[in-house]
Design an enzyme around this catalytic site. Structure first.
Site, PDB file in Angstrom:
ATOM      1  N   LYS A  63       6.435   6.576  15.114  1.00  0.00           N
ATOM      2  CA  LYS A  63       7.807   6.906  14.728  1.00  0.00           C
ATOM      3  C   LYS A  63       8.042   8.406  14.637  1.00  0.00           C
ATOM      4  CE  LYS A  63       7.120   2.588  12.684  1.00  0.00           C
ATOM      5  NZ  LYS A  63       7.694   1.864  13.765  1.00  0.00           N
ATOM      6  N   ASN A 241      13.173  10.001  13.219  1.00  0.00           N
ATOM      7  CA  ASN A 241      12.269   9.154  14.020  1.00  0.00           C
ATOM      8  C   ASN A 241      12.590   9.165  15.514  1.00  0.00           C
ATOM      9  OD1 ASN A 241      10.435   8.447  12.060  1.00  0.00           O
ATOM     10  ND2 ASN A 241      11.792   6.861  11.283  1.00  0.00           N
ATOM     11  N   CYS A 242      11.647   8.632  16.288  1.00  0.00           N
ATOM     12  CA  CYS A 242      11.600   9.017  17.697  1.00  0.00           C
ATOM     13  C   CYS A 242      12.049   7.972  18.683  1.00  0.00           C
ATOM     14  CB  CYS A 242      10.175   9.404  18.055  1.00  0.00           C
ATOM     15  SG  CYS A 242       9.597  10.719  17.023  1.00  0.00           S
ATOM     16  N   VAL A 243      13.145   8.234  19.380  1.00  0.00           N
ATOM     17  CA  VAL A 243      13.584   7.380  20.471  1.00  0.00           C
ATOM     18  C   VAL A 243      14.305   8.226  21.490  1.00  0.00           C
ATOM     19  CG1 VAL A 243      15.383   5.775  21.067  1.00  0.00           C
ATOM     20  CG2 VAL A 243      13.794   5.179  19.279  1.00  0.00           C
TER      21      VAL A 243
END
Lengths: 428, 77, 347
Positions: A63, A241-243
């Protein structure tokens, strides 16, 4: 504003009785760390593990990644508005534990999140195969709403980094770097003949897992504004967080923004690095128009000669990038863009969703659609199952033996649009 | 996709939030929408008002399909 | 030994000039014309086993038959590699070289290569499909063209890594490939910025593309009778995503029956799209695909009917080429089903 950044180089991480740094080794008291991050009723279980470079270890779904830092002198504390009070940071002294990262992982929040391989072909694409990783796997209560889940995990990561960072407080750093940005007037007096340059720092703000926070404020709610580059080094900007994993900036990358570092490197020689304009990437056209109008207006207001604009994410943010480029160029200010590409698995498709003639100087961080094969790993921290559904995965991505065939998109930080890596793409 | 549908001979209206992308990819009839996660809705409104809003966008899309255009046209009203 | 078949036109085949441009394809054992030089350049690793000769006019006026006939001839010699031309600036010859190469590549699945002048119309038609060595605009450039073609041809035949266009001499094919550079991206950006400020030369890493345009179709004449179809790139699918459309970089689309569906609810529909906050669409998918409103308008007689099926894919990171392919396929179905207009919604 002037910041002395003390780098403490960490060569090894081990669990120990006392959390401390000694001769390049970071010892972490697991119980104390757990205490520091626990207490959120939304999480039923928090587990901690260590992953080292070269090990046959896969961490997923990742994340966020965070570098432990601590404020040594000067106002405020690390991650203002999130962990510390909202004092203005970016001046005085800060110590950073280099070569260490806190990685949050665990049950998938939404569709997405990324993969970090500590060895093998995937390792060369992620900067976090080179760091000693303290991995925190969080398990949420059942049926936890996605936004709540994301927020709970985000806070665990930041708390852990702040706790570990404290170990560096009384350590004499191995290297001290001084970053200084004077006021506008002083800067002009100091470098009257140098061209004036700023950095337009686009922050992804598209909702769940696509958000970014500035001093605790969800950046989708800001209008573009100015920030001293050193504020960023103290954690004024953190990731929601990572997207997609490949090109969403983890908090680690914000703290170590290489565009800021490299602009400082030539500040006072080739140009006067005036400062940073932060802007967002929102979901309505009116927001996109307003924000790009505003960045252009600020660029003009600061009397700039040139800017570097970095994107975060892809798809409709390509439009934010093009709008920023077009409107800033129209003011007679030169632009260089940093982005990545989605040119299809065969690389034959068009790379960006939007384009503009003024975008004639572009740095690319590579084609995120390119297929990569990741062999099975001896150890998995987290869960392999989401491989088929994370962004860049597809039905059949996860093989029976634990290997994964997916797009580069799945690898955390692989096509960093703030230029963290050497990866690029070219026409063949 | 919008261009391929048009190329096949079927008039098509593109209802989308990011009009500049639609213009770049080459849609001819464009109706601006509300927001990326809810192009034809607005969760801030009551259910009735939201449906009314959706209806107005669909009606605008139908109007666009009934209108002769000679190039890219954005139907703002 | 790499077996090579070479393709040339009637002029290079020694049959004649423009007056013989209508000769049908034929195949001869061994080398003919420029094949001599090509043979020398290929060296001992490869052998030109046969040469196809065809008139440029005949080929261009009968592309399908000519291609099929040539394909049959080539197949008989069981080659490992196919080389055409070089065609220099001869337009019809260039188109023939490109067409034949593509047909051989697609059908026989062997490497193919040709050579042309950059302005040859065959370049724009085929540069994406095949390797075309850039040549001078006239046959005087034969001496430079042949070794370049031979060199890359051998690499292709031996399945070696192909370098960048400038190194290998081929015309860029518009294919993006990942490479590692010596400097990190941020440093490259700062270098580019300094060059741009100083007015020095710099090279963008991603040149902006040109976009093609399609003319608008005439409007719907009578909306009250029209059959309207829904298409969406917002990823709206029946709950559970039965076709497992990917959350990003979709490789497929779904076709779903709306018979008896008057409203999309949280229990029945959701989004598969991974590029936006899915909360709102998952609660009420009508916010992306307005079925509820269309059903009302259908009842009120504003439109004739809502087409039974809707088509859905995920626009997130999905390549333009894939999206194009999907739409080409379902647009034909829409025409067959008598759909008069489409409402396409995007997120």
């Amino acid at each position: 504003m002037r910041l002395e950044l003390g780098n403490i180089f960490i060569k090894d991480v081990q669990f120990g009785d006392v959390t401390k740094v000694e001769k390049g080794t970071l010892y972490v008291n697991k119980t104390e760390l757990l205490e520091a991050v626990s207490g959120d009723p939304r999480l039923t279980k928090i587990e901690i593990d260590i992953a080292k470079p070269g090990e046959e270890t896969r961490i997923m779904p990742v994340k966020d990644v965070i570098e432990p830092r601590v404020k040594v002198e000067g106002p405020g504390g690390i991650f203002p508005g999130m962990i510390s009070k909202v004092d203005v940071v970016g001046s005085g002294k800060t110590n950073a534990l280099k070569g260490v990262a806190v990685v949050t992982a665990g049950k998938i929040v939404g569709f997405q999140e990324g993969i970090i391989d500590m060895s093998g072909p995937g390792a060369k694409y992620t900067p976090f195969s080179k760091t000693q990783n303290i991995v925190i796997v969080c398990t949420p209560v059942e049926n936890l709403q996605q936004h709540e889940h994301e927020q709970a995990v985000r806070m665990v990561g930041l708390k852990a980094a702040a706790y570990i960072g404290e170990a560096g407080k009384n350590i004499t750093p191995d290297e001290v770097k001084v970053y200084e940005t004077p006021t506008l007037m002083k800067g002009m007096e100091q470098y009257p003949n140098l061209p004036r340059v700023a950095y337009v720092y686009m922050l992804q703000t598209q909702g769940l897992l696509h958000d970014t926070y500035v001093y605790g404020v969800d950046a989708k709610k800001i209008v573009p504004t100015l920030i001293y580059p050193t504020e960023v080094m103290d954690g004024a900007i953190v990731s929601g967080n990572c997207v997609s994993a490949c090109d969403k900036n983890p908090t680690y990358n914000h703290l170590n923004n290489p565009i800021i570092e490299d602009l400082y490197e030539r500040h006072g020689k080739d140009f006067n690095f005036v400062g940073v304009i932060i802007t967002n990437e929102n979901v309505t056209l009116a927001d996109k128009e307003r924000s790009s109008n505003w960045t252009a207006k600020l660029a003009e207001y600061l009397n700039l000669d040139a800017v570097i604009i970095s994107e975060e994410g892809f798809g409709n943010p390509d439009t934010d990038l093009m709008m920023n480029c077009k409107k800033i160029s129209a003011k007679g200010i030169k632009t260089v863009l940093v982005t990545d590409e989605y040119a299809g698995r065969d690389g034959a498709s068009q790379s960006l969703a939007d384009a503009d003639k003024s975008a004639d100087a572009v740095v690319t961080a590579g084609n995120a659609n390119e297929i990569i094969s990741l062999p099975p790993m001896k150890k998995v921290i987290g869960y392999l199952e989401p491989a088929d559904i994370i962004a860049g995965g597809f039905s059949g991505s996860l093989k029976e033996d634990g290997s994964i065939v997916a797009e580069l998109q799945v690898i955390t930080g692989s096509t960093s649009e703030i230029g963290f890596n050497t990866l690029s793409a070219a026409e063949y | 996709m919008v261009k391929e549908i048009e190329r096949a001979g079927i008039p098509v209206v593109h209802v989308c939030t990011v009009v500049p992308i639609s213009l770049t990819v080459g849609a001819n009839r464009i109706v601006p929408a509300i927001a990326i996660p809810h192009p034809l809705g607005n969760p801030a409104l009551s259910k009735e008002d939201e449906k009314e809003l959706r209806r107005s966008i669909v009606l605008r899309a139908l109007k666009a399909l009934e209108t002769e255009v000679d190039g890219q046209t954005v139907f703002e009203k | 030994m790499i077996r090579v078949v070479h393709y040339i036109n009637q002029f290079y085949g020694g049959i004649g000039g423009e007056e013989k441009a209508d000769v049908k394809p034929e195949i001869r054992e061994g080398v003919v014309g420029p094949g001599m030089a090509l043979k020398a350049a290929l060296g001992a690793e490869a052998e030109i086993v046969a040469t196809v000769i065809c008139g440029d006019s005949y080929f261009n006026e009968n592309i399908e038959e000519a291609s099929a006939a040539i394909l049959e001839m080539v197949k008989r010699y069981n080659p490992d590699l196919f080389i055409a031309g070089p065609a220099f600036n001869a337009g019809r010859y260039g188109v023939a070289c490109g067409s034949v190469c593509k047909a051989v590549k697609d059908n026989l699945n062997i490497p193919v290569i040709t050579g042309m002048f950059i302005g040859n119309p065959g370049v724009d038609m085929f540069k994406k499909d095949i390797y075309i060595i850039e040549t001078a605009n006239a046959a005087t450039g034969m001496r430079q063209a042949i070794p370049a073609i031979a060199k890359l041809a051998l690499k292709l035949a031996k399945n070696e890594d192909i370098g960048m266009p400038k190194e290998e001499g081929y015309i860029p094919r518009g294919v993006r490939k990942n490479i590692f550079k010596s400097e990190r991206g941020s440093k490259r950006a700062v270098d580019m910025l300094v060059a741009k400020l100083k007015g020095e030369k710099f090279e963008t890493e991603y040149p902006m593309p040109d976009f093609d345009r399609v003319a608008p179709n005439p409007p719907v004449a009578d909306m009250k009778k029209a059959k309207i179809a829904f298409v969406t790139s917002g990823g709206i699918v029946p709950k559970g995503n039965p076709d497992r459309i990917e959350s990003s970089s979709a490789s497929k689309y779904g076709k779903y029956d709306l018979t008896g569906v008057n409203d999309l609810t949280a229990e029945t529909y959701e989004t598969a799209h991974g590029g936006y906050d899915p909360t709102y669409a998952n609660i009420d998918a009508d916010r992306v695909l307005p079925v509820d409103v269309m059903r009302d308008l259908e009842k009120e007689g504003v439109i004739g009917e809502l087409h039974r099926y809707y088509y859905s894919t995920v626009g997130n990171g999905t390549s333009v080429a894939n999206a194009k392919k999907f739409a080409e396929t379902f647009a034909q179905e829409l025409i067959k089903d008598g759909v008069q207009a489409v409402i396409l919604t995007s997120t």
